[in-house]
Design an enzyme around this catalytic site. Structure first.
Site, PDB file in Angstrom:
ATOM      1  N   HIS A  33      -9.161 -10.505  -1.481  1.00  0.00           N
ATOM      2  CA  HIS A  33      -8.975 -10.006   0.053  1.00  0.00           C
ATOM      3  C   HIS A  33     -10.310 -10.883   0.687  1.00  0.00           C
ATOM      4  O   HIS A  33     -11.639 -10.527   0.442  1.00  0.00           O
ATOM      5  CB  HIS A  33      -9.475  -8.778   0.453  1.00  0.00           C
ATOM      6  CG  HIS A  33      -9.410  -8.339   1.680  1.00  0.00           C
ATOM      7  ND1 HIS A  33      -8.646  -7.414   2.336  1.00  0.00           N
ATOM      8  CD2 HIS A  33     -10.610  -8.523   2.546  1.00  0.00           C
ATOM      9  CE1 HIS A  33      -8.925  -7.138   3.680  1.00  0.00           C
ATOM     10  NE2 HIS A  33     -10.209  -7.862   3.857  1.00  0.00           N
TER      11      HIS A  33
ATOM     12  N   HIS B 156       0.949  -1.267   0.156  1.00  0.00           N
ATOM     13  CA  HIS B 156       0.216  -0.111  -0.003  1.00  0.00           C
ATOM     14  C   HIS B 156       0.966   1.293  -0.184  1.00  0.00           C
ATOM     15  O   HIS B 156       1.556   1.597   1.048  1.00  0.00           O
ATOM     16  CB  HIS B 156      -0.943  -0.101   1.093  1.00  0.00           C
ATOM     17  CG  HIS B 156      -1.870  -0.941   1.345  1.00  0.00           C
ATOM     18  ND1 HIS B 156      -3.189  -1.193   0.644  1.00  0.00           N
ATOM     19  CD2 HIS B 156      -1.658  -2.372   1.811  1.00  0.00           C
ATOM     20  CE1 HIS B 156      -3.778  -2.215   1.058  1.00  0.00           C
ATOM     21  NE2 HIS B 156      -2.679  -3.161   1.647  1.00  0.00           N
ATOM     22  N   LEU B 157       0.797   1.992  -1.121  1.00  0.00           N
ATOM     23  CA  LEU B 157       1.744   3.036  -1.193  1.00  0.00           C
ATOM     24  C   LEU B 157       0.949   4.350  -0.720  1.00  0.00           C
ATOM     25  O   LEU B 157       1.532   5.560  -0.540  1.00  0.00           O
ATOM     26  CB  LEU B 157       2.366   3.121  -2.618  1.00  0.00           C
ATOM     27  CG  LEU B 157       3.398   2.233  -2.770  1.00  0.00           C
ATOM     28  CD1 LEU B 157       4.007   2.473  -4.437  1.00  0.00           C
ATOM     29  CD2 LEU B 157       4.466   2.180  -1.987  1.00  0.00           C
ATOM     30  N   ARG B 158      -0.293   4.382  -0.768  1.00  0.00           N
ATOM     31  CA  ARG B 158      -1.505   5.425  -0.136  1.00  0.00           C
ATOM     32  C   ARG B 158      -1.683   6.659  -1.270  1.00  0.00           C
ATOM     33  O   ARG B 158      -2.441   7.307  -1.128  1.00  0.00           O
ATOM     34  CB  ARG B 158      -0.681   5.918   1.226  1.00  0.00           C
ATOM     35  CG  ARG B 158      -0.641   4.930   2.058  1.00  0.00           C
ATOM     36  CD  ARG B 158      -2.010   4.237   2.564  1.00  0.00           C
ATOM     37  NE  ARG B 158      -1.955   3.253   3.727  1.00  0.00           N
ATOM     38  CZ  ARG B 158      -2.611   2.127   4.097  1.00  0.00           C
ATOM     39  NH1 ARG B 158      -3.550   1.887   3.060  1.00  0.00           N
ATOM     40  NH2 ARG B 158      -2.692   1.565   5.132  1.00  0.00           N
TER      41      ARG B 158
ATOM     42  N   ASP C 212       2.287  -6.797   2.647  1.00  0.00           N
ATOM     43  CA  ASP C 212       0.872  -6.244   2.949  1.00  0.00           C
ATOM     44  C   ASP C 212       1.488  -4.783   3.865  1.00  0.00           C
ATOM     45  O   ASP C 212       0.919  -4.559   4.767  1.00  0.00           O
ATOM     46  CB  ASP C 212       0.110  -7.081   3.899  1.00  0.00           C
ATOM     47  CG  ASP C 212      -1.447  -6.085   4.018  1.00  0.00           C
ATOM     48  OD1 ASP C 212      -1.470  -5.348   3.121  1.00  0.00           O
ATOM     49  OD2 ASP C 212      -2.151  -6.869   4.642  1.00  0.00           O
TER      50      ASP C 212
ATOM     51  N   HIS D 284      -3.075 -12.146   1.671  1.00  0.00           N
ATOM     52  CA  HIS D 284      -2.859 -12.591   3.074  1.00  0.00           C
ATOM     53  C   HIS D 284      -3.498 -13.597   3.958  1.00  0.00           C
ATOM     54  O   HIS D 284      -4.224 -13.531   4.628  1.00  0.00           O
ATOM     55  CB  HIS D 284      -2.883 -11.130   3.741  1.00  0.00           C
ATOM     56  CG  HIS D 284      -4.234 -10.432   3.600  1.00  0.00           C
ATOM     57  ND1 HIS D 284      -5.544 -11.111   3.442  1.00  0.00           N
ATOM     58  CD2 HIS D 284      -4.497  -9.234   3.274  1.00  0.00           C
ATOM     59  CE1 HIS D 284      -6.349 -10.095   2.954  1.00  0.00           C
ATOM     60  NE2 HIS D 284      -5.830  -9.158   2.875  1.00  0.00           N
TER      61      HIS D 284
END
Length: 429
Positions: free
Chosen positions: A180, A63-65, A306, A233
């Protein structure tokens, strides 16, 4: 065009089943080959004696946001963190604000990554528009923009019909759907794994079944459509067993494990430290053993972080209000060494396979090998380097790390991206 020689390292390339002391030669941005190259003069020589030389590590769950939550992380800071962890390629998740659900959004990621000049960044497109789970995103446009796979990660695709259509559409483009798996009705208001520890602490739990029922559903849809499904995950023994049986029956299913899920348990929540709060939550010792067994027998083909950064002020809230997630890029290698290599669960070639060629194959990207002619993404690992994890020294913008203070072994010494040395550990940072 410079010629680079990486000399006398233990060269491990699982894609070619190669593992021996050798030299690696690079000309420009491409791998030339292994061993002595007669009549070739090296412009640059890197001594890798006592080190492991392998394809650049690939983290397919980051997650690079950016855009929208730059207070947590940016593409520049996240990729700098990846470099420090030995990672040369990341696949970034689409739960940004706005979501990565259009061709323009995917192209934005590539432009920002090029501007940062750190690692390769491959955007993963959203399955549904705005990740609302109501209508499929423009998958064709996303593919044209460079999306390498699709997911609504951070949220499940609640509708089985939409998930079915996503698998069918992605089959047309030969792209994987990254799932997910979470039944939101079972996890609503949950803080940790449902079990003895949650009862003991008086905290609302999230049962293992919340993950497993969705794993079962998505496997059934994968078998129905013939699509490519990747379970993200994985955290429970039941999920590992479902994936194992599906693969034995020929389903196009793969799975990933994250370091925190094979090292930490729900007992950590006794501290009420929000750095142990994540989704899916930390489970039990028996789940850890099942995940390790899945890594050993190949049921779980990939290890991903993750990496989920959150600004300190967000994680400092009460446990029930703090967001889920931890950072993991800069602790990936040492935690894998501690939990998998040192106990003898995996060999170095087996570990590197799960961090290079396997994620490259699932994402259908031209990375993960040192084969002659391949792009020169290379990680040089010092397997004996001893150090203490200190999040305050991380390149990530966030500090939500549950491994602070751990004494570990193994780290990336030098990282080469596209034939260029982008990171070298100087013993201080």
């Amino acid at each position: 065009m410079n010629t680079l020689r990486i000399s006398n390292g233990r060269v491990i390339d699982p894609a070619q089943q190669f593992d021996q002391i050798s030299d690696v030669w690079v000309r420009g941005n491409s791998i030339v080959g292994f061993g002595p190259q007669h009549q070739v003069q090296a412009d640059i020589i890197l001594d890798a004696t006592g080190k492991i030389v392998c394809p650049g590590l690939i983290d397919m769950h980051v997650h690079l946001r950016e855009p929208g939550r730059e207070e947590d992380e940016t593409i520049a800071t996240g990729t700098a963190s990846a470099l420090a962890g030995g990672v040369t390629s990341v696949a970034c998740m689409p739960n940004t604000e706005p979501a990565l659900d259009s061709q323009a959004a995917a192209e934005f990621v590539y432009l920002q990554a090029a501007r940062a000049g750190n690692t390769n960044v491959f955007p993963v497109g959203a399955i549904t528009k705005a990740r609302k789970g109501e209508e499929l995103a423009e998958m064709g446009g996303l593919v044209e923009g460079g999306a390498v796979a699709f997911t609504d990660d951070g949220s499940p695709v609640v509708s089985a019909e939409i998930m079915r259509r996503a698998l069918e559409y992605c089959r047309m483009f030969d792209k994987a759907v990254l799932s997910h798996c979470e039944d939101l009705d079972l996890t609503r208001d949950g803080v940790m794994n449902e079990g003895f520890e949650s009862m003991r602490l008086g905290l609302r739990g999230m049962p293992a079944a919340a993950e497993e029922v969705m794993v079962h559903r998505d496997i059934a849809l994968c078998e129905l459509t013939g699509g490519r499904l990747h379970i993200m995950h994985v955290s429970t023994a039941g999920s590992v067993d479902l994936i194992r049986r599906a693969r034995q029956h020929g389903a196009r299913v793969s799975g990933e494990a994250c370091p925190h899920h094979f090292t930490l348990t729900d007992k950590c929540l006794r501290t009420f430290d929000s750095n142990y709060k994540m989704a899916p939550p930390l489970r039990t010792d028996s789940d850890i053993q099942a995940i390790i067994a899945g890594l050993k027998d190949g049921t779980l083909e990939v290890i991903s972080t993750d990496h989920a950064p959150h600004a300190p002020e967000k994680k400092m809230r009460e446990l029930n209000l703090a967001p889920n997630g931890i950072i993991g890029l800069e602790t990936l290698l040492p935690i894998c060494v501690l939990a998998l290599i040192e106990p003898g669960h995996l060999t170095w070639p087996e570990l590197i396979e799960k961090l290079t060629i396997n994620p490259a194959r699932i994402l259908s990207i031209d990375r993960g090998t040192l084969r002659a002619g391949a792009v020169a993404d290379i990680t040089i690992i010092d397997p004996s380097a001893e150090w203490t994890i200190d999040p305050n020294k991380f390149r990530s913008k966030s500090r939500n790390c549950p491994f602070a203070g751990w004494k570990v072994r193994g780290r990336a010494q030098t990282v080469i991206v596209n034939g260029e040395v982008r990171y070298h550990f100087n013993g201080k940072s």
